[in-house]
Design a protein around this motif. Sequence first.
Motif, PDB file in Angstrom:
ATOM      1  N   LEU A   1     -80.627 -65.884 -30.484  1.00  0.00           N
ATOM      2  CA  LEU A   1     -80.525 -65.344 -29.129  1.00  0.00           C
ATOM      3  C   LEU A   1     -80.227 -66.468 -28.135  1.00  0.00           C
ATOM      4  O   LEU A   1     -79.399 -66.308 -27.228  1.00  0.00           O
ATOM      5  CB  LEU A   1     -81.822 -64.628 -28.742  1.00  0.00           C
ATOM      6  CG  LEU A   1     -81.883 -64.081 -27.314  1.00  0.00           C
ATOM      7  CD1 LEU A   1     -80.802 -63.036 -27.090  1.00  0.00           C
ATOM      8  CD2 LEU A   1     -83.267 -63.492 -27.008  1.00  0.00           C
ATOM      9  N   TYR A   2     -80.879 -67.605 -28.309  1.00  0.00           N
ATOM     10  CA  TYR A   2     -80.648 -68.749 -27.419  1.00  0.00           C
ATOM     11  C   TYR A   2     -79.177 -69.190 -27.469  1.00  0.00           C
ATOM     12  O   TYR A   2     -78.540 -69.396 -26.425  1.00  0.00           O
ATOM     13  CB  TYR A   2     -81.570 -69.896 -27.823  1.00  0.00           C
ATOM     14  CG  TYR A   2     -81.246 -71.195 -27.120  1.00  0.00           C
ATOM     15  CD1 TYR A   2     -81.472 -71.340 -25.751  1.00  0.00           C
ATOM     16  CD2 TYR A   2     -80.716 -72.280 -27.824  1.00  0.00           C
ATOM     17  CE1 TYR A   2     -81.170 -72.531 -25.095  1.00  0.00           C
ATOM     18  CE2 TYR A   2     -80.417 -73.476 -27.171  1.00  0.00           C
ATOM     19  CZ  TYR A   2     -80.649 -73.591 -25.814  1.00  0.00           C
ATOM     20  OH  TYR A   2     -80.344 -74.762 -25.160  1.00  0.00           O
ATOM     21  N   LYS A   3     -78.632 -69.308 -28.678  1.00  0.00           N
ATOM     22  CA  LYS A   3     -77.227 -69.722 -28.829  1.00  0.00           C
ATOM     23  C   LYS A   3     -76.285 -68.707 -28.190  1.00  0.00           C
ATOM     24  O   LYS A   3     -75.305 -69.084 -27.522  1.00  0.00           O
ATOM     25  CB  LYS A   3     -76.907 -69.888 -30.315  1.00  0.00           C
ATOM     26  CG  LYS A   3     -77.634 -71.040 -30.981  1.00  0.00           C
ATOM     27  CD  LYS A   3     -77.355 -71.069 -32.479  1.00  0.00           C
ATOM     28  CE  LYS A   3     -78.156 -72.164 -33.177  1.00  0.00           C
ATOM     29  NZ  LYS A   3     -77.953 -72.148 -34.645  1.00  0.00           N
ATOM     30  N   LYS A   4     -76.589 -67.429 -28.374  1.00  0.00           N
ATOM     31  CA  LYS A   4     -75.745 -66.383 -27.818  1.00  0.00           C
ATOM     32  C   LYS A   4     -75.777 -66.405 -26.286  1.00  0.00           C
ATOM     33  O   LYS A   4     -74.722 -66.302 -25.625  1.00  0.00           O
ATOM     34  CB  LYS A   4     -76.226 -65.014 -28.323  1.00  0.00           C
ATOM     35  CG  LYS A   4     -75.429 -63.843 -27.775  1.00  0.00           C
ATOM     36  CD  LYS A   4     -75.995 -62.520 -28.309  1.00  0.00           C
ATOM     37  CE  LYS A   4     -75.259 -61.332 -27.725  1.00  0.00           C
ATOM     38  NZ  LYS A   4     -75.796 -60.044 -28.218  1.00  0.00           N
ATOM     39  N   LEU A   5     -76.970 -66.542 -25.697  1.00  0.00           N
ATOM     40  CA  LEU A   5     -77.106 -66.563 -24.248  1.00  0.00           C
ATOM     41  C   LEU A   5     -76.451 -67.814 -23.662  1.00  0.00           C
ATOM     42  O   LEU A   5     -75.779 -67.760 -22.620  1.00  0.00           O
ATOM     43  CB  LEU A   5     -78.586 -66.497 -23.845  1.00  0.00           C
ATOM     44  CG  LEU A   5     -79.324 -65.199 -24.191  1.00  0.00           C
ATOM     45  CD1 LEU A   5     -80.823 -65.335 -23.882  1.00  0.00           C
ATOM     46  CD2 LEU A   5     -78.746 -64.008 -23.412  1.00  0.00           C
ATOM     47  N   LEU A   6     -76.655 -68.941 -24.345  1.00  0.00           N
ATOM     48  CA  LEU A   6     -76.071 -70.207 -23.869  1.00  0.00           C
ATOM     49  C   LEU A   6     -74.550 -70.153 -23.926  1.00  0.00           C
ATOM     50  O   LEU A   6     -73.857 -70.607 -23.007  1.00  0.00           O
ATOM     51  CB  LEU A   6     -76.598 -71.372 -24.724  1.00  0.00           C
ATOM     52  CG  LEU A   6     -76.229 -72.780 -24.259  1.00  0.00           C
ATOM     53  CD1 LEU A   6     -76.765 -73.030 -22.852  1.00  0.00           C
ATOM     54  CD2 LEU A   6     -76.772 -73.809 -25.226  1.00  0.00           C
ATOM     55  N   SER A   7     -74.039 -69.559 -24.983  1.00  0.00           N
ATOM     56  CA  SER A   7     -72.586 -69.420 -25.123  1.00  0.00           C
ATOM     57  C   SER A   7     -72.022 -68.551 -24.002  1.00  0.00           C
ATOM     58  O   SER A   7     -70.962 -68.839 -23.443  1.00  0.00           O
ATOM     59  CB  SER A   7     -72.254 -68.793 -26.485  1.00  0.00           C
ATOM     60  OG  SER A   7     -70.879 -68.544 -26.602  1.00  0.00           O
ATOM     61  N   GLY A   8     -72.766 -67.493 -23.647  1.00  0.00           N
ATOM     62  CA  GLY A   8     -72.322 -66.619 -22.571  1.00  0.00           C
ATOM     63  C   GLY A   8     -72.284 -67.331 -21.224  1.00  0.00           C
ATOM     64  O   GLY A   8     -71.404 -67.064 -20.389  1.00  0.00           O
ATOM     65  N   LEU A   9     -73.232 -68.252 -21.014  1.00  0.00           N
ATOM     66  CA  LEU A   9     -73.252 -68.995 -19.752  1.00  0.00           C
ATOM     67  C   LEU A   9     -72.193 -70.073 -19.714  1.00  0.00           C
ATOM     68  O   LEU A   9     -71.716 -70.459 -18.631  1.00  0.00           O
ATOM     69  CB  LEU A   9     -74.646 -69.632 -19.564  1.00  0.00           C
ATOM     70  CG  LEU A   9     -75.817 -68.673 -19.328  1.00  0.00           C
ATOM     71  CD1 LEU A   9     -77.143 -69.423 -19.252  1.00  0.00           C
ATOM     72  CD2 LEU A   9     -75.593 -67.868 -18.053  1.00  0.00           C
ATOM     73  N   ASN A  10     -71.784 -70.578 -20.875  1.00  0.00           N
ATOM     74  CA  ASN A  10     -70.758 -71.632 -20.941  1.00  0.00           C
ATOM     75  C   ASN A  10     -69.345 -71.088 -20.812  1.00  0.00           C
ATOM     76  O   ASN A  10     -68.416 -71.830 -20.490  1.00  0.00           O
ATOM     77  CB  ASN A  10     -70.871 -72.402 -22.262  1.00  0.00           C
ATOM     78  CG  ASN A  10     -72.101 -73.298 -22.295  1.00  0.00           C
ATOM     79  OD1 ASN A  10     -72.548 -73.770 -21.246  1.00  0.00           O
ATOM     80  ND2 ASN A  10     -72.643 -73.529 -23.477  1.00  0.00           N
ATOM     81  N   SER A  11     -69.206 -69.805 -21.113  1.00  0.00           N
ATOM     82  CA  SER A  11     -67.849 -69.220 -21.099  1.00  0.00           C
ATOM     83  C   SER A  11     -67.357 -68.931 -19.687  1.00  0.00           C
ATOM     84  O   SER A  11     -68.126 -68.868 -18.742  1.00  0.00           O
ATOM     85  CB  SER A  11     -67.842 -67.945 -21.931  1.00  0.00           C
ATOM     86  OG  SER A  11     -68.737 -66.989 -21.400  1.00  0.00           O
TER      87      SER A  11
END
Length: 378
Positions: A368-378
């Motif tokens: 979940l952390y990786k998914k949320l972080l990826s969403g904020l980086n995009s």
Amino acid sequence: MKVLLIDDEKAMHLIMKRMLAKIADIEIVGIFQETGSAFAYLMNHEVDLVFLDISMPRESGVEFAERIRESGLHTKLVFITSHKEYALFAFDVDAFDYIVKPVMQERLQKTVQKALAEKRSENLLRSMQKPASEYIALSCLGGIDIQSNNGVRVKWKSSKSAELLGYLLIHKGRLVSRSKIIEDLFGGMAQKNAEVYLNTTVYQLRKVLEAYGLKENLHSESNHYAFSLNQVHVDFLSFEEGCRQLAIIDETNLRQALELEQKYTGQLFGERAFSWAWNEVERLSLMYTSFTQRLSVSLLQSGEVNTAIRLLLKLMAHNEIDEESFMLLMKAWAMQDNKEALVKNYSQFSDILHREIGIKPSSETADLYKKLLSGLNS
């Protein structure tokens, strides 16, 4: 008083029927030779007193009693046994009494009269449950306190008097035997000293309650005590009922749920670590956690992210390794586009898990952390 007889020997049925017939106010409502049909009867009929043989085929009297208690029934159980050593097992399942065979009329009379006296006291407690125009607040979340409508707070005579009130409140108006109270509150003390200590504590509690007009709420009868819930408001009982009523939280009851969350001002009895209360402390704590998590989900769905974060941080302070609460908190940070908070809190959470219990965040939390972080980086 309605009585049930359970014994695999028909001869004992006849003996008990003849002896009970000599005692006033007794109605035998059922006679059984095995426990299966007796259990079914108890589940569907009101019974005051059960006379139960311990030595029976298929299921012993003790096993049957354990099943009765697990079902939530508090029917008075009297064991009939040929062996005195079974008395210890009787108390393990909160038996009302035990009688050693052969049953003597005088001994049976004593048990029945004791049960009749308790039934009268229970009826008295129920009769006292009248609507009141003014209530006294009894607070047990975060500590033990009494407060009247005009703001007068309690001055405890002793720590044990506070503990006794908390103990009786946990039993929600039900009668508790002196022996059980001594075991739980004065365990390890010599019996004679414990008896004196309990008498003193009861006296002190009555004096405290008298100042609030609640002296009669502390009821004693036949070596049993109970605290009537008439004219009082108990915070943890109110919170528990509120959680049941708000099993589903949505936009229609969100404000009500937020008000209920504020009533949980701390763990049951606060820093008073009563060993007899550990199970209730944990149960209510888990109830609060589950309720607040559901409330936070509803807040996030309604766009009230700041309020959800405040509650989730409160939960994390309560239990810093609770992954379910932390995953909700990460979602809240992401909804605010707060990458800094997300990264910082995940790092801190990982460190705490490693330091406290030597593990890493679960794969679900890490993903979940990786998914949320990826969403904020995009």
